[in-house]
Design a protein around this motif. Structure first.
Motif, PDB file in Angstrom:
ATOM      1  N   GLY A  25       0.809  -1.202   0.000  1.00 16.33           N
ATOM      2  CA  GLY A  25       0.000   0.000   0.000  1.00 16.33           C
ATOM      3  C   GLY A  25       0.842   1.252   0.000  1.00 16.33           C
ATOM      4  N   LYS A  26       0.207   2.387   0.224  1.00 17.35           N
ATOM      5  CA  LYS A  26       0.896   3.671   0.169  1.00 17.35           C
ATOM      6  C   LYS A  26       1.820   3.905   1.355  1.00 17.35           C
ATOM      7  CE  LYS A  26      -2.680   6.015  -2.570  1.00 17.35           C
ATOM      8  NZ  LYS A  26      -3.631   7.152  -2.609  1.00 17.35           N
ATOM      9  N   ASP A  27       1.496   3.340   2.511  1.00 18.66           N
ATOM     10  CA  ASP A  27       2.312   3.542   3.706  1.00 18.66           C
ATOM     11  C   ASP A  27       3.537   2.639   3.673  1.00 18.66           C
ATOM     12  OD1 ASP A  27       0.472   5.367   4.688  1.00 18.66           O
ATOM     13  OD2 ASP A  27      -0.653   3.841   5.796  1.00 18.66           O
ATOM     14  N   SER A  28       4.697   3.226   3.824  1.00 15.49           N
ATOM     15  CA  SER A  28       5.927   2.436   3.830  1.00 15.49           C
ATOM     16  C   SER A  28       5.990   1.495   5.028  1.00 15.49           C
ATOM     17  CB  SER A  28       7.151   3.356   3.820  1.00 15.49           C
ATOM     18  OG  SER A  28       7.218   4.103   2.631  1.00 15.49           O
ATOM     19  N   VAL A  29       5.463   1.976   6.164  1.00 16.93           N
ATOM     20  CA  VAL A  29       5.395   1.140   7.358  1.00 16.93           C
ATOM     21  C   VAL A  29       3.947   1.177   7.855  1.00 16.93           C
ATOM     22  CG1 VAL A  29       6.345   0.648   9.644  1.00 16.93           C
ATOM     23  CG2 VAL A  29       7.784   1.756   7.913  1.00 16.93           C
ATOM     24  N   PRO A  30       3.080   0.313   7.321  1.00 15.33           N
ATOM     25  CA  PRO A  30       1.668   0.311   7.734  1.00 15.33           C
ATOM     26  C   PRO A  30       1.529  -0.179   9.170  1.00 15.33           C
ATOM     27  CG  PRO A  30       2.131  -1.571   6.327  1.00 15.33           C
ATOM     28  CD  PRO A  30       3.373  -0.721   6.321  1.00 15.33           C
ATOM     29  N   LEU A  31       0.830   0.591   9.988  1.00 20.10           N
ATOM     30  CA  LEU A  31       0.704   0.269  11.406  1.00 20.10           C
ATOM     31  C   LEU A  31      -0.744  -0.015  11.780  1.00 20.10           C
ATOM     32  CD1 LEU A  31       3.046   3.027  12.919  1.00 20.10           C
ATOM     33  CD2 LEU A  31       3.641   0.671  12.297  1.00 20.10           C
ATOM     34  N   ASP A  32      -0.934  -0.893  12.763  1.00 20.87           N
ATOM     35  CA  ASP A  32      -2.274  -1.183  13.259  1.00 20.87           C
ATOM     36  C   ASP A  32      -2.637  -0.198  14.369  1.00 20.87           C
ATOM     37  OD1 ASP A  32      -0.951  -2.037  15.570  1.00 20.87           O
ATOM     38  OD2 ASP A  32      -1.150  -4.163  15.099  1.00 20.87           O
ATOM     39  N   HIS A  33      -3.780  -0.420  15.015  1.00 19.71           N
ATOM     40  CA  HIS A  33      -4.270   0.520  16.030  1.00 19.71           C
ATOM     41  C   HIS A  33      -3.355   0.614  17.243  1.00 19.71           C
ATOM     42  CE1 HIS A  33      -5.739  -3.421  17.357  1.00 19.71           C
ATOM     43  NE2 HIS A  33      -5.729  -2.919  18.568  1.00 19.71           N
ATOM     44  N   SER A  34      -2.519  -0.417  17.443  1.00 17.72           N
ATOM     45  CA  SER A  34      -1.592  -0.404  18.584  1.00 17.72           C
ATOM     46  C   SER A  34      -0.209   0.112  18.219  1.00 17.72           C
ATOM     47  CB  SER A  34      -1.485  -1.813  19.185  1.00 17.72           C
ATOM     48  OG  SER A  34      -0.956  -2.714  18.227  1.00 17.72           O
ATOM     49  N   GLY A  35      -0.049   0.559  16.980  1.00 14.81           N
ATOM     50  CA  GLY A  35       1.235   1.123  16.572  1.00 14.81           C
ATOM     51  C   GLY A  35       2.263   0.107  16.125  1.00 14.81           C
ATOM     52  N   MET A  36       1.823  -1.124  15.843  1.00 20.40           N
ATOM     53  CA  MET A  36       2.745  -2.155  15.373  1.00 20.40           C
ATOM     54  C   MET A  36       2.511  -2.404  13.879  1.00 20.40           C
ATOM     55  SD  MET A  36       4.438  -2.640  18.090  1.00 20.40           S
ATOM     56  CE  MET A  36       5.466  -4.044  17.650  1.00 20.40           C
ATOM     57  N   VAL A  37       3.543  -2.886  13.220  1.00 25.13           N
ATOM     58  CA  VAL A  37       3.476  -3.075  11.773  1.00 25.13           C
ATOM     59  C   VAL A  37       2.413  -4.106  11.403  1.00 25.13           C
ATOM     60  CG1 VAL A  37       5.168  -4.961  11.528  1.00 25.13           C
ATOM     61  CG2 VAL A  37       4.945  -3.250   9.722  1.00 25.13           C
ATOM     62  N   ILE A  38       1.796  -3.893  10.237  1.00 22.64           N
ATOM     63  CA  ILE A  38       0.842  -4.859   9.703  1.00 22.64           C
ATOM     64  C   ILE A  38       1.594  -5.741   8.702  1.00 22.64           C
ATOM     65  CG2 ILE A  38      -1.316  -5.188   8.440  1.00 22.64           C
ATOM     66  CD1 ILE A  38      -2.110  -2.350   9.282  1.00 22.64           C
ATOM     67  N   ARG A  56      22.884  -2.011  19.597  1.00 20.17           N
ATOM     68  CA  ARG A  56      22.259  -1.917  18.286  1.00 20.17           C
ATOM     69  C   ARG A  56      21.492  -0.595  18.185  1.00 20.17           C
ATOM     70  NH1 ARG A  56      21.496  -5.785  14.682  1.00 20.17           N
ATOM     71  NH2 ARG A  56      21.848  -7.445  16.197  1.00 20.17           N
ATOM     72  N   LEU A  57      21.788   0.187  17.161  1.00 21.90           N
ATOM     73  CA  LEU A  57      21.141   1.479  16.963  1.00 21.90           C
ATOM     74  C   LEU A  57      19.874   1.359  16.132  1.00 21.90           C
ATOM     75  CD1 LEU A  57      24.334   3.618  16.203  1.00 21.90           C
ATOM     76  CD2 LEU A  57      23.143   3.376  18.391  1.00 21.90           C
ATOM     77  N   VAL A  58      19.862   0.423  15.193  1.00 24.82           N
ATOM     78  CA  VAL A  58      18.726   0.228  14.308  1.00 24.82           C
ATOM     79  C   VAL A  58      17.960  -1.003  14.788  1.00 24.82           C
ATOM     80  CG1 VAL A  58      17.965  -0.160  11.940  1.00 24.82           C
ATOM     81  CG2 VAL A  58      19.998   1.239  12.387  1.00 24.82           C
ATOM     82  N   THR A  59      16.864  -0.774  15.530  1.00 28.61           N
ATOM     83  CA  THR A  59      16.114  -1.883  16.116  1.00 28.61           C
ATOM     84  C   THR A  59      14.730  -2.075  15.509  1.00 28.61           C
ATOM     85  OG1 THR A  59      15.273  -0.446  17.874  1.00 28.61           O
ATOM     86  CG2 THR A  59      17.317  -1.665  18.319  1.00 28.61           C
ATOM     87  N   PHE A  60      14.196  -1.040  14.852  1.00 28.11           N
ATOM     88  CA  PHE A  60      12.888  -1.104  14.182  1.00 28.11           C
ATOM     89  C   PHE A  60      11.835  -1.676  15.140  1.00 28.11           C
ATOM     90  CE2 PHE A  60      11.527  -1.646   9.436  1.00 28.11           C
ATOM     91  CZ  PHE A  60      10.502  -0.743   9.643  1.00 28.11           C
ATOM     92  N   PRO A  61      11.603  -1.025  16.264  1.00 29.18           N
ATOM     93  CA  PRO A  61      10.727  -1.589  17.306  1.00 29.18           C
ATOM     94  C   PRO A  61       9.284  -1.818  16.888  1.00 29.18           C
ATOM     95  CG  PRO A  61      11.291   0.701  17.795  1.00 29.18           C
ATOM     96  CD  PRO A  61      12.170   0.273  16.680  1.00 29.18           C
ATOM     97  N   THR A  62       8.780  -1.051  15.914  1.00 29.97           N
ATOM     98  CA  THR A  62       7.392  -1.249  15.495  1.00 29.97           C
ATOM     99  C   THR A  62       7.198  -2.559  14.740  1.00 29.97           C
ATOM    100  OG1 THR A  62       7.788   0.015  13.463  1.00 29.97           O
ATOM    101  CG2 THR A  62       6.905   1.221  15.360  1.00 29.97           C
ATOM    102  N   THR A  63       8.283  -3.280  14.463  1.00 28.19           N
ATOM    103  CA  THR A  63       8.165  -4.551  13.730  1.00 28.19           C
ATOM    104  C   THR A  63       8.479  -5.760  14.607  1.00 28.19           C
ATOM    105  OG1 THR A  63      10.468  -4.550  12.952  1.00 28.19           O
ATOM    106  CG2 THR A  63       8.866  -3.349  11.623  1.00 28.19           C
ATOM    107  N   GLU A  64       8.620  -5.550  15.902  1.00 28.93           N
ATOM    108  CA  GLU A  64       8.993  -6.658  16.783  1.00 28.93           C
ATOM    109  C   GLU A  64       7.938  -7.764  16.813  1.00 28.93           C
ATOM    110  OE1 GLU A  64       9.941  -5.093  20.605  1.00 28.93           O
ATOM    111  OE2 GLU A  64      11.777  -4.100  19.922  1.00 28.93           O
ATOM    112  N   ASN A  65       6.714  -7.437  16.390  1.00 27.97           N
ATOM    113  CA  ASN A  65       5.644  -8.434  16.334  1.00 27.97           C
ATOM    114  C   ASN A  65       5.722  -9.321  15.098  1.00 27.97           C
ATOM    115  OD1 ASN A  65       4.992  -5.982  14.838  1.00 27.97           O
ATOM    116  ND2 ASN A  65       2.993  -6.904  14.422  1.00 27.97           N
TER     117      ASN A  65
END
Length: 330
Positions: free
Chosen positions: A139-152, A311-320
């Motif tokens: 989709g248009k969002d590079s990092v699509p997030l759900d209602h809890s702020g985690m990646v879809i 680690r500086l690059v952890t991408f926390p919104t994708t931990e799920n």
């Protein structure tokens, strides 16, 4: 065998107003390796800088190695044990680019590559990397997030994405393919893939003295996969400025070099390709002036002693995500 130039120019966080000039300055300084990515949103400006120097006759396209995060034996590859004095930094050029996570579905891989080639005004890429092993909802969002702020996530498997990347090589759109941010289990799974047609030429990972990645680098190199280090200078924006580390500064003074040159040379002597990012003219020039000295064994040991597993690059919104790469040690 040709080599991937061991020092390249990273373009992450290089703003559109700066990156065109930075690329032109880098080519004039001798850089022939450029690392780009869809996510950086500056590919058109990178392309403008390259095309300007080609039109001026400074360089030919075949002299450039362009890597995109987005091989087989015929393709340019980093040769283990070859660095520094074995390579004339003026001799080769390399442009890399990356496949972003929202394009992991097989039909979208070619679309993403074609879009990048159009933006860069090029007919082919030297190296195309899978930016992360994780696929996101297209989709248009590079990092699509759900209602809890985690990646879809999307229900893709990076092995299927890899098959589509192999097709790009067969079609002549890219010369070689590789991965980025893969842990050792993910890389092993890829290398053991049934009917693997093209092996990854490199694994691009965060690497600096506070995160030396000894185990992962050994794992990759033992399997004939080169390693490319991003964020080799740390990250001052995160309060982790390796350029001010007392050990690095001492070694720099002893060699009459800058701290950045020490950090770059450190990776080179580990047979690791390194892509420092800069848009500052004198730093672009300095960062490639690393072929005229060598760190001692004691220097290397002192730098290794700085390990903090930071680690500086952890991408926390994708931990799920099922394929999040940092849940294991390396």
């Amino acid at each position: 065998m040709a080599l991937i130039p061991p020092v390249g120019l990273g373009t992450w966080k290089a703003s559109p107003g700066e990156v065109t000039n930075a690329v032109k300055l880098a080519i004039d300084a001798g850089y022939r390796h450029f690392d780009c990515a869809y996510l950086y949103q500056n590919e058109s400006e990178v392309g403008e800088g390259i095309q300007c120097k080609i039109s001026e006759g400074v360089i030919k396209r075949e002299e450039l190695f362009i890597v995109s995060k987005g091989s087989n034996s015929r393709l340019p590859a980093y040769k283990a044990g070859a660095y520094a004095a074995e390579l004339n930094p003026q001799a080769l050029a390399f442009l890399s680019y990356s496949l972003w996570c929202t394009f992991h579905k097989k039909p979208l891989v070619r679309t993403a590559c074609s879009q990048s080639l159009k933006a860069l005004k090029l007919d082919y890429l030297d190296l195309y990397l899978m930016h992360w092993p994780m696929g996101f909802k297209p989709g248009k969002d590079s990092v699509p997030l759900d209602h809890s702020g985690m990646v879809i996530p999307c229900n893709t498997d990076f092995l299927d994405t890899w098959e589509a990347m192999e097709d790009l090589v067969n079609e002549g759109l890219v010369k070689a393919i590789g991965v980025s941010n893969f842990n050792h289990e993910q890389l092993e799974r890829l290398l053991n893939k049934q009917n693997l047609r093209i092996r990854p030429v490199t694994n691009q990972i965060e690497c600096h003295p506070y995160l030396s990645q000894k185990q992962l680098i050994s794992f990759c190199q033992a399997r004939g996969v080169s390693v490319t280090a991003y964020r080799p200078l740390g990250g001052s924006s995160e309060g982790v400025d390796l350029l001010d580390d007392p050990v690095i500064r001492r070694i720099a003074e002893e060699h009459d070099k800058t701290p950045a040159q020490i950090l770059i040379r450190f990776q080179m002597q580990r047979n690791v390709i390194v892509i420092p990012k800069s848009v500052t003219p004198h730093r672009i020039q300095e960062n490639i002036q690393v072929f005229d000295f060598e760190l001692t064994e004691q220097d290397m040991n002192d730098i290794f002693s700085l390990e903090k597993n930071l680690r500086l690059v952890t991408f926390p919104t994708t931990e799920n995500h099922k394929d999040y790469p940092f849940h294991i040690e390396y």
